[in-house]
Design an enzyme around this catalytic site. Structure first.
Site, short mmCIF file in Angstrom:
data_model
loop_
_atom_site.label_atom_id
_atom_site.label_comp_id
_atom_site.label_asym_id
_atom_site.label_seq_id
_atom_site.Cartn_x
_atom_site.Cartn_y
_atom_site.Cartn_z
CD GLU A 1 -7.29 -0.73 -3.83
OE1 GLU A 1 -6.89 0.45 -3.89
OE2 GLU A 1 -6.90 -1.52 -2.96
CD GLU A 2 -5.30 -3.63 -0.57
OE1 GLU A 2 -4.31 -2.91 -0.75
OE2 GLU A 2 -6.16 -3.41 0.31
CG ASP B 1 -7.67 -1.31 2.84
OD1 ASP B 1 -8.53 -1.08 1.99
OD2 ASP B 1 -6.45 -1.33 2.57
CG ASP C 1 -8.04 -6.91 -3.52
OD1 ASP C 1 -8.96 -6.08 -3.56
OD2 ASP C 1 -6.87 -6.66 -3.87
ZN LIG Z 1 -8.34 -0.40 0.26
#
Ligand SMILES: [Zn+2]
Length: 386
Positions: free
Chosen positions: A143-144, A110, A82
């Site tokens: 993850e975010e 990222d 993500d």
């Molecule tokens: Zn990250």
């Protein structure tokens, strides 16, 4: 049979072209991780690697891949699928461009750069056929926001002797980072018409001493507690709500407090310390732990860190540096599940920013070092703890 620059760049470009904005963070922007997971499965299968998706929440999968020989699982190469949203970006988010060695686009840094590095590492390991045990690839959703993908992965795949997560670390190894606790405090008043001071009691006024006590504690006590490589402990009053109208005594006030924790702190002692401060300031307040994540503390002399450092000697022009990180990351989920983990990933800039890019050379270095580390850990399986 080493890392292929063109192949890695193609893969990275395709990953960026396929939006995977976390829908819980940015529901108005649409989409999720499914399309990029599908792309990665096809890419890995095309390179002869067994890969599949595992649905974590409806329509939002993790991707798991596995390669190697009949032996046990050694290294786990992990990353997240993500990204954050694209509103306000000043470069095209989904049309990656290469300028010099920089690849631009949302998620380049990222962390689709890291994901591409690990997919290429898997492809190289597959071509070489050098492994006697297994290497896993864990490309995770969410993850975010809440790290649901990491929780789901370790619950279903607890195997592995070590894990690298390719968060963008500027080619530094991050073996320690902070954890956090989210705590809710509720004070109670007595509702009454605003003119009736004989009856009314404001829950908001009762919260005042709590906020004051926590703030003093933060500045005078927590800031004196440190851990090598990390900044001091801290807390802050993050969210407050209460009151129903200006002519009514507030019956309830609700405060959310975030406490950032260091490796070695006992989580229940951290909570109790905060709760007792609150009770001292407001004896009838309710205190509740909402959520917590633990710090990461992988020893610097662990096999995983030493192996990465020696891979760095072969692939980097400067010695690999070790540093702590102030944020929390999925690494702690793996570590907590018994798979010692570090963050190690690409160079670049612009996580969550208007302009985001990753340095392609660093992507190739991460891929090459992942290959070396997987092979080294496979040759000499880790005995006991790392
Ligand atoms: Zn990250």
């Amino acid at each position: 049979m080493s890392v292929d620059r063109a192949e890695t760049l193609d893969c990275l470009r395709d990953l960026i072209k396929t939006p995977s904005i976390n829908p819980d963070l940015n529901p108005q922007e649409g989409g999720n991780e499914a399309a990029v997971a599908r792309y990665a499965v096809e890419w890995l299968r095309g390179h002869g690697i067994t890969a599949w998706t595992e649905e974590v929440t409806p329509g939002r999968p993790n991707l798991v891949a596995e390669l190697g020989g009949p032996g046990p699982v050694g290294l786990v190469l992990a990353g997240h699928l993500d990204t954050v949203g694209v509103v306000g970006m000043t470069v095209p988010p989904f049309e990656p461009t290469l300028e010099g060695t920089r690849v631009y686009g949302r998620g380049a840094y990222d962390m689709k750069g890291g994901v591409a590095a690990f997919m290429e590492a898997a492809a190289v390991l597959g071509r070489r056929g050098s492994l006697s045990g297994k290497v896993r690839l864990a490309l995770l959703m969410d993850e975010e926001y809440r790290s649901l993908g990491a929780d789901h992965y370790v619950a279903h795949h607890p195997e592995g002797t070590a894990c690298i997560i390719a968060e963008p670390t500027e080619l530094a190894v991050v073996p320690v980072h902070k954890g956090f606790q989210w705590v809710e405090v509720i004070t109670h008043g007595r509702q009454a018409h605003g003119s009736l001071w004989e009856v009314g009691e404001s829950a908001i006024a009762k919260m005042g001493p709590v906020i004051q006590a926590l703030d003093v504690f933060d500045r005078t006590v927590l800031r004196t507690r440190t851990y090598p490589g990390l900044s001091a402990e801290s807390l802050h009053a993050a969210v407050i709500e209460g009151g129903r109208g200006i002519s009514t005594y507030a019956v309830e006030c609700r405060l959310e407090v975030e406490r950032r924790t260091l490796p070695g702190e006992d989580p229940s002692a951290v909570y109790e310390e905060l709760a007792s401060l609150v009770r001292e300031a407001a004896p009838d307040a309710d205190v509740r732990l909402l959520f917590q994540r633990f710090p990461l503390q992988t020893p610097e002399d662990s096999r995983l860190v030493r192996t990465l450092v020696s891979a760095g000697e072969r692939h980097l022009s400067e010695p690999l540096t070790l540093r702590g990180a102030p944020h929390w990351a999925d690494t702690a989920v793996f570590s907590q599940a018994g798979i010692p983990a570090v963050e190690f990933g690409c160079r670049g800039e612009g996580a969550h920013a208007e302009v985001e890019w990753v340095d392609l050379d660093s992507v190739l270095a991460v891929a090459a070092m992942a290959v070396d580390t997987a092979e080294a850990l496979d040759r000499e399986p880790v005995q006991g703890s790392l």
